[in-house]
Design an enzyme around this catalytic site. Structure first.
Site, mmCIF file in Angstrom:
data_model
loop_
_atom_site.group_PDB
_atom_site.id
_atom_site.type_symbol
_atom_site.label_atom_id
_atom_site.label_comp_id
_atom_site.label_asym_id
_atom_site.label_seq_id
_atom_site.Cartn_x
_atom_site.Cartn_y
_atom_site.Cartn_z
ATOM 1 N N HIS A 167 0.860 -1.182 0.000
ATOM 2 C CA HIS A 167 0.000 0.000 0.000
ATOM 3 C C HIS A 167 0.895 1.230 0.000
ATOM 4 O O HIS A 167 2.119 1.131 0.079
ATOM 5 C CB HIS A 167 -0.934 0.004 1.214
ATOM 6 C CG HIS A 167 -0.244 -0.102 2.532
ATOM 7 N ND1 HIS A 167 0.203 -1.301 3.052
ATOM 8 C CD2 HIS A 167 0.106 0.843 3.455
ATOM 9 C CE1 HIS A 167 0.768 -1.106 4.225
ATOM 10 N NE2 HIS A 167 0.744 0.200 4.495
ATOM 11 N N ASP A 180 2.887 -3.845 5.872
ATOM 12 C CA ASP A 180 2.764 -3.948 7.326
ATOM 13 C C ASP A 180 3.035 -5.377 7.779
ATOM 14 O O ASP A 180 2.479 -6.332 7.212
ATOM 15 C CB ASP A 180 1.362 -3.544 7.778
ATOM 16 C CG ASP A 180 1.065 -2.081 7.498
ATOM 17 O OD1 ASP A 180 2.021 -1.300 7.368
ATOM 18 O OD2 ASP A 180 -0.124 -1.731 7.415
ATOM 19 N N HIS A 222 5.819 3.291 13.678
ATOM 20 C CA HIS A 222 4.941 2.762 14.727
ATOM 21 C C HIS A 222 5.708 2.024 15.824
ATOM 22 O O HIS A 222 5.085 1.420 16.697
ATOM 23 C CB HIS A 222 3.859 1.812 14.174
ATOM 24 C CG HIS A 222 2.949 2.435 13.169
ATOM 25 N ND1 HIS A 222 2.298 3.624 13.395
ATOM 26 C CD2 HIS A 222 2.573 2.015 11.931
ATOM 27 C CE1 HIS A 222 1.558 3.926 12.333
ATOM 28 N NE2 HIS A 222 1.722 2.970 11.431
ATOM 29 N N HIS A 258 2.291 -3.244 14.861
ATOM 30 C CA HIS A 258 2.968 -3.707 13.651
ATOM 31 C C HIS A 258 4.096 -2.743 13.318
ATOM 32 O O HIS A 258 4.267 -1.713 13.977
ATOM 33 C CB HIS A 258 1.988 -3.796 12.472
ATOM 34 C CG HIS A 258 1.481 -2.464 11.995
ATOM 35 N ND1 HIS A 258 0.520 -1.730 12.668
ATOM 36 C CD2 HIS A 258 1.810 -1.717 10.901
ATOM 37 C CE1 HIS A 258 0.265 -0.616 12.004
ATOM 38 N NE2 HIS A 258 1.047 -0.572 10.937
ATOM 39 N N HIS A 260 5.400 -0.545 10.012
ATOM 40 C CA HIS A 260 5.078 -0.046 8.675
ATOM 41 C C HIS A 260 6.411 0.132 7.960
ATOM 42 O O HIS A 260 7.138 1.088 8.213
ATOM 43 C CB HIS A 260 4.314 1.268 8.821
ATOM 44 C CG HIS A 260 3.995 1.990 7.543
ATOM 45 N ND1 HIS A 260 2.802 1.842 6.879
ATOM 46 C CD2 HIS A 260 4.720 2.889 6.822
ATOM 47 C CE1 HIS A 260 2.791 2.624 5.805
ATOM 48 N NE2 HIS A 260 3.953 3.270 5.747
#
Length: 399
Positions: A167, A180, A222, A258, A260
């Site tokens: 993505h 992810d 993250h 997770h 990224h």
């Protein structure tokens, strides 16, 4: 707000005057920040607007790493992401020199950045960093190879979940440069060798970037419990960077712990479509977060697990030892149980396969097979105890 003094664009950098040389250290620092922000918005603002699907941007952060005598500065600058999207911020390294006309600022990924970094004092930009920046920039001018040479950001031989397929760095934005991942012990590791930089350092988290010599950079968002390595420190494939998390130091959103992971070439995000990372070739589809990864005849979709087979610094195919009820598997001098045992290998170890041959039958984890793999060590292991993702040979026949 920009300082009131006039600005002049020279090359790819922006010079922003701030008055006479007797300006205070505080005003000099303020004017440096203004100059960096102006350059960041001019050179990366359109990209950030497109990624974030917004006309207005938050004020870029400016975080100097090193400075010298109000004449030189090196650091990071970041445009925060909106909180309305699963997005990661837009970030860049900068180097700046103060001259008669004000601050000249250059951002990474440009000829000007390489030149100005090379001219900077060694205690501002180290010789090793100068060499890395030059190599990365030179390599990025060539067409990207399908095999990135990078691994996936966790321990080799271990499988994690692909929670979100390819993505955009900001969700549906193009190109689809991001994936992810979560799983295992949650430890996020560097996908390749290079040097590490942190931007938007907030609340024990940050956007972490590793610049690699081969023209690529990888970013990790993250995370929590970040590495205590300082900016510019060298890292190797597998160096600890942080733990998966839901941290949002510079905007975006997250619905589950997770990492990224994003892939960049030079100063730009690059699609992972048909790119090989960690031994898997990733494929995008029309919708974000879908897509899949392939390795030989094996396909892994979103929500499924894939094993990290490491980078391609060694071009041999790899497999993961699965010893079943045993803790180790015997290695032999030839392709059969009648050959001498010369060593053993532990369950879960990653092995590199030089070639394959048919030999004696073995009752392995997945049934009976006569396929044997000769490893790069010269020793032999039954394919019945090696997970390669397929029942077919993954290496050429031995001579």
């Amino acid at each position: 707000m920009l300082a009131a003094a006039a600005s002049v664009v020279l090359g790819t950098g922006l010079l922003l005057g701030f008055g006479p040389a007797t300006a205070s250290a505080e005003s000099t620092s303020d004017d440096l920040a203004d100059a960096v922000r102006a350059t960041m918005l001019e050179q990366r603002g359109d990209t950030a607007r497109e990624q974030f699907s917004t006309r207005s941007l938050a004020e870029p952060l400016v975080e100097p790493i090193t400075t010298e005598d109000d004449a030189w500065a090196f650091g990071t600058t970041t445009i925060p992401a909106p909180s309305t999207a699963h997005a990661a911020p837009e970030t860049a390294l900068f180097v700046a020199e103060h001259g008669p006309q004000g601050w000249r600022v250059e951002l990474d990924g440009t000829d000007g950045f390489v030149d100005l970094a090379d001219a900077a004092p060694d205690d501002v930009v180290s010789d090793e960093e100068k060499e890395l920046f030059a190599k990365n920039h030179e390599a990025a001018q060539d067409a990207p190879l399908a095999d990135t040479g990078l691994g996936l950001p966790w321990q080799e031989g271990v499988a994690w979940w692909m929670g979100g397929g390819p993505h955009g760095n900001s969700g549906s934005s193009r190109p689809y440069s991001s994936i992810d991942f979560n799983g295992g012990n949650g430890q996020v590791l560097s996908a390749g060798p290079g040097r590490v930089y942190k931007s938007c350092v907030r609340g024990g988290s940050a956007l972490v970037k590793v610049m690699h010599e081969n023209g690529y950079s990888t970013t990790y968002y993250h995370m929590r419990r970040l590495t205590n390595l300082s900016n510019g420190s060298p890292v190797q494939t597998g160096t600890y960077l942080g733990l998966i998390g839901n941290e949002l130091p510079c905007g975006g959103s997250s619905s589950g712990a997770h990492v990224h992971l994003s892939l960049l070439r030079g100063d730009s995000h690059i699609s992972v479509d048909n790119m090989t990372i960690g031994g898997w070739t990733f494929h995008t589809v029309s919708r974000p977060y879908q897509g899949y990864a392939t390795r030989g005849n094996v396909r892994v979709d979103r929500g499924e697990r894939l094993t990290n087979y490491g980078g391609s610094d060694n071009s041999l195919p790899t497999g993961t030892v699965d010893s079943g009820e045993y803790s180790r598997v015997n290695l032999r001098t030839g392709p059969g149980l009648d050959h001498d045992i010369v060593d053993t290998v532990a369950d879960g170890a990653l092995v590199r396969i030089e070639c394959t041959a048919r030999g004696g039958d073995v009752d392995g984890v997945w049934g009976t097979t006569d396929l044997w793999n000769r490893l790069d060590t010269g020793n032999w292991i039954s394919d019945g105890f090696v997970y390669t993702g397929t029942n077919d040979p993954v290496a050429p026949a031995c001579d």
